[in-house]
Design a protein around this motif. Structure first.
Motif, PDB file in Angstrom:
ATOM      1  N   GLU A   1       7.761   7.114   2.302  1.00  0.00           N
ATOM      2  CA  GLU A   1       6.826   6.211   2.808  1.00  0.00           C
ATOM      3  C   GLU A   1       7.626   4.637   2.812  1.00  0.00           C
TER       4      GLU A   1
ATOM      5  N   GLN B   1       3.381   9.832  -2.773  1.00  0.00           N
ATOM      6  CA  GLN B   1       4.055  10.366  -1.832  1.00  0.00           C
ATOM      7  C   GLN B   1       5.405  11.140  -2.130  1.00  0.00           C
TER       8      GLN B   1
ATOM      9  N   ILE C   1       0.857  -1.152  -0.004  1.00  0.00           N
ATOM     10  CA  ILE C   1      -0.121  -0.046   0.069  1.00  0.00           C
ATOM     11  C   ILE C   1       0.674   1.377   0.092  1.00  0.00           C
ATOM     12  N   LYS C   2       1.900   1.211   0.933  1.00  0.00           N
ATOM     13  CA  LYS C   2       2.658   2.491   0.845  1.00  0.00           C
ATOM     14  C   LYS C   2       3.714   2.519  -0.384  1.00  0.00           C
TER      15      LYS C   2
ATOM     16  N   TYR D   1       2.550   1.912  -3.378  1.00  0.00           N
ATOM     17  CA  TYR D   1       1.614   2.634  -4.474  1.00  0.00           C
ATOM     18  C   TYR D   1       0.960   3.752  -4.129  1.00  0.00           C
ATOM     19  N   THR D   2       1.228   4.465  -2.801  1.00  0.00           N
ATOM     20  CA  THR D   2       0.569   5.251  -2.458  1.00  0.00           C
ATOM     21  C   THR D   2       1.178   6.839  -2.973  1.00  0.00           C
TER      22      THR D   2
END
Length: 248
Positions: A233, A48, A42-43, A45-46
């Motif tokens: 992240e 940031q 999740i981090k 593909y987030t």
């Protein structure tokens, strides 16, 4: 939007291995889904903030090596199952069984195997002694040259794509620390993983090793400073912060 089928309910989807990427192709939309998604994914593909990192040889030893060694080896069981021929046997395009210099070529799960311009393969070496490109030495030159030759030969034979239409590169930092090479068509749409700093052409790595001294002397890849973008992240970012490193 006409022609688009409804998204299947999550309860109807098969439980996928964490290494599996499912692609749903609609008339106008190509979407990708990883399920179940871990916090790390999740981090990844987030959206940031990113910073440029200048990783020296000393920083690699002091910060990155402990980070790599902190990973649970069991998280790569899916990869070793493929290498050992226990999973995805039918997807392997080429396999060299040599224990030290062997490797296999498989279609990347991001490629639907229909559009040649989107061709995407992964070469996975059998040895677990190469974590990343910094571990490469002149002793690995025969294997790397063979990887290049067999990729060209296999892609030409199976897909009719000439070697001058292929881009072979290695990520730093990679998604997982077992050496692998990415193979894409030069017309493949730009991916974040092809950006300068993260993608290192296999030809360039071979050339740098050819200029390097033989073991026990360190290779140029082991000694050079590597500069790349790192998301805030990303777990490695926290390691650099904790070590008091300044960013570019």
């Amino acid at each position: 939007m006409d022609g688009i089928q409804p998204t299947p309910d999550a309860s109807e989807l098969p439980v996928l291995d964490i290494s599996t990427l499912s692609t749903f192709k609609f008339e106008r939309v190509l979407s990708e889904m990883i399920w179940p998604a871990t916090e790390t994914l999740i981090k990844k593909y987030t959206a940031q903030e990113r910073v440029m990192v200048r990783e020296t040889e000393e920083a690699f030893k002091r910060i990155v090596v402990p980070y790599i060694e902190s990973f649970d080896a069991n998280k790569l069981d899916w990869l070793y199952a493929i290498i050992q021929g226990k999973k995805e046997v039918e997807r392997v395009l080429y396999r060299d069984e040599d224990t030290n210099e062997g490797f296999l070529i498989v279609p990347d799960l991001k490629w639907d195997q229909t559009s040649m311009n989107a061709l995407y393969l992964t070469v996975i070496v059998k040895t677990d002694t190469i974590r990343c490109l910094r571990d490469l030495t002149t002793a690995h030159l025969p294997m790397l040259r063979n990887v290049r030759a067999k990729v060209f030969e296999t892609v030409q034979a199976k897909f009719g794509v000439a070697k001058n239409k292929l881009r072979l590169f290695v990520h730093y930092h990679p998604s997982y620390y077992h050496f692998h090479v990415h193979v894409v068509h030069i017309y493949h749409e730009a991916l974040a993983g092809m950006m300068a700093g993260q993608a290192h052409l296999l030809d360039d790595l071979i050339s740098l090793l050819e200029l390097s001294p033989s073991p026990p002397e360190k290779s140029i890849l082991a000694r050079m400073t590597l500069t790349y973008a790192l998301g805030v992240e990303h777990p490695l970012y926290a390691c650099f912060l904790k070590a008091g490193e300044e960013f570019v």
